[in-house]
Enzyme design. Structure first.
Site, PDB file in Angstrom:
ATOM      1  N   GLY A  15       0.831  -1.208   0.000  1.00 55.82           N
ATOM      2  CA  GLY A  15       0.000   0.000   0.000  1.00 55.82           C
ATOM      3  C   GLY A  15       0.862   1.254   0.000  1.00 55.82           C
ATOM      4  O   GLY A  15       1.860   1.314   0.710  1.00 55.82           O
ATOM      5  N   THR A  28      17.872   8.182  -3.204  1.00 60.80           N
ATOM      6  CA  THR A  28      18.539   8.491  -4.474  1.00 60.80           C
ATOM      7  C   THR A  28      19.688   9.479  -4.267  1.00 60.80           C
ATOM      8  O   THR A  28      20.826   9.252  -4.713  1.00 60.80           O
ATOM      9  CB  THR A  28      17.512   9.096  -5.471  1.00 60.80           C
ATOM     10  OG1 THR A  28      16.452   8.164  -5.621  1.00 60.80           O
ATOM     11  CG2 THR A  28      18.141   9.375  -6.822  1.00 60.80           C
ATOM     12  N   ARG A  29      19.386  10.536  -3.553  1.00 62.05           N
ATOM     13  CA  ARG A  29      20.414  11.583  -3.386  1.00 62.05           C
ATOM     14  C   ARG A  29      21.563  11.070  -2.524  1.00 62.05           C
ATOM     15  O   ARG A  29      22.739  11.356  -2.809  1.00 62.05           O
ATOM     16  CB  ARG A  29      19.766  12.836  -2.779  1.00 62.05           C
ATOM     17  CG  ARG A  29      18.651  13.425  -3.679  1.00 62.05           C
ATOM     18  CD  ARG A  29      19.072  14.709  -4.349  1.00 62.05           C
ATOM     19  NE  ARG A  29      18.192  15.080  -5.443  1.00 62.05           N
ATOM     20  CZ  ARG A  29      17.287  16.062  -5.414  1.00 62.05           C
ATOM     21  NH1 ARG A  29      17.114  16.771  -4.310  1.00 62.05           N
ATOM     22  NH2 ARG A  29      16.566  16.344  -6.483  1.00 62.05           N
ATOM     23  N   ARG A  76       1.128  -5.113  -5.338  1.00 63.81           N
ATOM     24  CA  ARG A  76       1.258  -6.286  -4.462  1.00 63.81           C
ATOM     25  C   ARG A  76       1.494  -7.458  -5.409  1.00 63.81           C
ATOM     26  O   ARG A  76       0.600  -7.870  -6.129  1.00 63.81           O
ATOM     27  CB  ARG A  76      -0.007  -6.490  -3.633  1.00 63.81           C
ATOM     28  CG  ARG A  76      -0.366  -5.284  -2.742  1.00 63.81           C
ATOM     29  CD  ARG A  76      -1.488  -5.633  -1.788  1.00 63.81           C
ATOM     30  NE  ARG A  76      -2.103  -4.464  -1.171  1.00 63.81           N
ATOM     31  CZ  ARG A  76      -1.643  -3.820  -0.110  1.00 63.81           C
ATOM     32  NH1 ARG A  76      -0.547  -4.227   0.487  1.00 63.81           N
ATOM     33  NH2 ARG A  76      -2.275  -2.778   0.389  1.00 63.81           N
ATOM     34  N   GLY A 106       5.462  -1.958   3.823  1.00 58.46           N
ATOM     35  CA  GLY A 106       4.989  -2.443   5.121  1.00 58.46           C
ATOM     36  C   GLY A 106       5.417  -3.877   5.381  1.00 58.46           C
ATOM     37  O   GLY A 106       6.376  -4.378   4.775  1.00 58.46           O
ATOM     38  N   ASP A 107       4.683  -4.559   6.245  1.00 65.55           N
ATOM     39  CA  ASP A 107       5.139  -5.877   6.715  1.00 65.55           C
ATOM     40  C   ASP A 107       5.244  -6.924   5.606  1.00 65.55           C
ATOM     41  O   ASP A 107       6.223  -7.677   5.552  1.00 65.55           O
ATOM     42  CB  ASP A 107       4.289  -6.386   7.881  1.00 65.55           C
ATOM     43  CG  ASP A 107       2.815  -6.472   7.530  1.00 65.55           C
ATOM     44  OD1 ASP A 107       2.409  -5.933   6.487  1.00 65.55           O
ATOM     45  OD2 ASP A 107       2.073  -7.090   8.308  1.00 65.55           O
ATOM     46  N   ASP A 132      -0.281   2.282   8.599  1.00 68.80           N
ATOM     47  CA  ASP A 132      -0.839   1.492   9.703  1.00 68.80           C
ATOM     48  C   ASP A 132      -0.060   1.611  11.013  1.00 68.80           C
ATOM     49  O   ASP A 132      -0.601   1.347  12.083  1.00 68.80           O
ATOM     50  CB  ASP A 132      -0.899   0.000   9.316  1.00 68.80           C
ATOM     51  CG  ASP A 132      -1.781  -0.254   8.104  1.00 68.80           C
ATOM     52  OD1 ASP A 132      -2.631   0.599   7.815  1.00 68.80           O
ATOM     53  OD2 ASP A 132      -1.620  -1.301   7.463  1.00 68.80           O
ATOM     54  N   ASP A 134       2.113  -0.416  12.146  1.00 66.97           N
ATOM     55  CA  ASP A 134       1.955  -1.741  12.759  1.00 66.97           C
ATOM     56  C   ASP A 134       3.262  -2.535  12.783  1.00 66.97           C
ATOM     57  O   ASP A 134       3.240  -3.757  12.933  1.00 66.97           O
ATOM     58  CB  ASP A 134       0.866  -2.541  12.018  1.00 66.97           C
ATOM     59  CG  ASP A 134       1.195  -2.750  10.541  1.00 66.97           C
ATOM     60  OD1 ASP A 134       2.122  -2.097  10.036  1.00 66.97           O
ATOM     61  OD2 ASP A 134       0.524  -3.581   9.904  1.00 66.97           O
ATOM     62  N   ARG A 260      -5.045   7.358   2.667  1.00 60.50           N
ATOM     63  CA  ARG A 260      -3.701   7.059   2.155  1.00 60.50           C
ATOM     64  C   ARG A 260      -3.136   8.181   1.286  1.00 60.50           C
ATOM     65  O   ARG A 260      -1.948   8.160   0.943  1.00 60.50           O
ATOM     66  CB  ARG A 260      -3.739   5.756   1.346  1.00 60.50           C
ATOM     67  CG  ARG A 260      -3.857   4.510   2.180  1.00 60.50           C
ATOM     68  CD  ARG A 260      -2.812   3.473   1.817  1.00 60.50           C
ATOM     69  NE  ARG A 260      -2.901   3.022   0.472  1.00 60.50           N
ATOM     70  CZ  ARG A 260      -3.428   1.850   0.074  1.00 60.50           C
ATOM     71  NH1 ARG A 260      -3.926   1.037   0.982  1.00 60.50           N
ATOM     72  NH2 ARG A 260      -3.433   1.504  -1.172  1.00 60.50           N
TER      73      ARG A 260
HETATM   74  O1  F6P Z   1      -1.472  -1.479   4.732  1.00 64.39           O
HETATM   75  C1  F6P Z   1      -2.065  -0.298   4.333  1.00 64.39           C
HETATM   76  C2  F6P Z   1      -3.533  -0.485   4.065  1.00 64.39           C
HETATM   77  O2  F6P Z   1      -4.071   0.785   3.721  1.00 64.39           O
HETATM   78  C3  F6P Z   1      -4.348  -1.120   5.191  1.00 64.39           C
HETATM   79  O3  F6P Z   1      -4.656  -0.221   6.223  1.00 64.39           O
HETATM   80  C4  F6P Z   1      -5.532  -1.635   4.439  1.00 64.39           C
HETATM   81  O4  F6P Z   1      -6.114  -2.732   5.103  1.00 64.39           O
HETATM   82  C5  F6P Z   1      -4.941  -2.075   3.120  1.00 64.39           C
HETATM   83  O5  F6P Z   1      -3.732  -1.356   2.967  1.00 64.39           O
HETATM   84  C6  F6P Z   1      -5.830  -1.830   1.933  1.00 64.39           C
HETATM   85  O6  F6P Z   1      -5.171  -2.319   0.810  1.00 64.39           O
HETATM   86  P1  F6P Z   1      -5.652  -2.082  -0.704  1.00 64.39           P
HETATM   87  O7  F6P Z   1      -5.381  -0.640  -1.038  1.00 64.39           O
HETATM   88  O8  F6P Z   1      -4.801  -3.019  -1.482  1.00 64.39           O
HETATM   89  O9  F6P Z   1      -7.092  -2.377  -0.732  1.00 64.39           O
END
Ligand code: F6P
Length: 327
Positions: A15, A28-29, A76, A106-107, A132, A134, A260
């Site tokens: 995401g 980059t820099r 993804r 992220g994770d 998140d 997280d 986002r």
């Molecule tokens: O990990 C970031 C995030 O925005 C989460 O909070 C949410 O569950 C997920 O991505 C949504 O993903 P997508 O944009 O692929 O629907």
């Protein structure tokens, strides 16, 4: 021991999060400043597999620090989960003579980075890019502060209509099983409560709120809810109130992907810039399989395995702040 890395690739994955552009710019820099060739890899791991790779100069990242999203695009990639996908990715790295990677994500993205690094013995450093917040081992992540501010501004607007109609609002926010966004934006916007997975797993948070009568002295209530199977989400909670407590005039607002977007806050731009430069420094120090974190305003290196551990506890202090300030 100093490393001799001559070229590095940078990609964003998973995401998008506000501040990713500031991170790409800093990586980059810093790479070029330290005599490296820097390659922008488009569309995350998918672009590494399909060879969407371009050499960056300092001006490739001009005028992006203030922009939300990611100029490198993101994806993804299910192919990267396969051995064959990672083999193709490695071949493209060799083709361009890319010796190391900086992965911003992220994770899920960092988990992929860890597997790839071990499989092919590649130096990879991560930057925590997710709204998140997280990840473990860091106080905050790139994008979290901007998302928090976006939610707060939306809540201020919802409060106007909630007060005018004397309604109970359930506002669902992102977080993917992590209650940080909901809890902290509840405090920042003066909400009455936050229903978050970390607490809902132990007790019926909604039931307790109803028992307390929300805020009888007030003419509107706003409850933040984390998207999650554990909380049930805002729609389910609202349905339950409608059935069990019909005296409330209930409405739902799902903030969704607007959380986002947007220009990153100063805090996210500064964090991303510091972490981006630290990532190149880490590679030069021969670090690998680490994510940049921030603790007590100092940059720290967090091993991949630790960062994705999902053992981050919700702050008791913040729960208390919300509890007391919303009586
Ligand atoms: O990990 C970031 C995030 O925005 C989460 O909070 C949410 O569950 C997920 O991505 C949504 O993903 P997508 O944009 O692929 O629907």
């Amino acid at each position: 021991m100093d490393s001799n890395i001559k070229s590095v690739g940078v990609l964003t994955s998973g995401g998008d999060a506000p501040g990713m552009n500031a991170a790409i710019r800093a990586v980059t820099r810093a790479g070029i400043f330290n005599g490296m060739k820097v390659y922008g890899i488009y569309r995350g791991y998918r672009g590494l597999i399909s060879d969407e790779i371009i050499e960056f100069k300092t001006n490739s990242v001009s005028n992006i620090i203030q922009q939300g999203g990611t100029m490198l695009k993101t994806a993804r990639s299910s192919e990267f989960l396969t051995e064959e996908g990672r083999r193709l990715a490695y071949e493209n790295m060799r083709k361009h003579d890319i010796e190391a990677l900086v992965v911003i994500g992220g994770d899920g993205s960092l988990t992929g980075a860890g597997i790839f690094a071990n499989e092919y013995n590649i130096p990879i450093v991560g930057l925590p890019g997710t709204i998140d917040n997280d990840l473990s081992g860091t106080d905050t992540t790139i994008g979290y502060d901007t998302a928090l501010n976006t939610i707060m501004q939306s809540m201020d607007k919802i409060r106007d209509t909630a007060t005018s109609h004397e309604r109970l609002f359930f506002i669902e926010v992102m977080g993917r099983n992590c209650g940080y966004l909901a809890l902290n934006s509840a405090v920042a916007s003066g909400a009455e409560a936050a229903i978050i997975p970390e607490i809902s797993i132990e007790k019926d948070q909604l039931g307790e709120l109803i028992e307390q009568g929300f805020r009888k002295s007030k003419n509107s209530s706003m409850v933040l809810v984390t998207e999650s199977e554990v909380t049930g989400g805002a729609i389910k909670l609202a349905e339950r109130v409608k059935t069990e407590y019909p005296q409330y005039d209930v409405r739902v607002s799902i903030l969704g992907h607007l959380q986002r977007g947007g220009s990153p806050t100063a805090q996210d731009r500064i964090l991303a810039s510091r972490m981006g430069i630290a990532a190149i420094q880490a590679l030069m120090e021969n670090q690998r399989n680490v994510v940049m974190g921030i603790r007590e305003n100092e940059i720290v290196y967090v091993p991949f395995k630790r960062a994705i551990k999902k053992d981050r506890e919700i702050s008791e202090e913040m729960l208390n702040v919300l509890r007391i300030s919303s009586i």
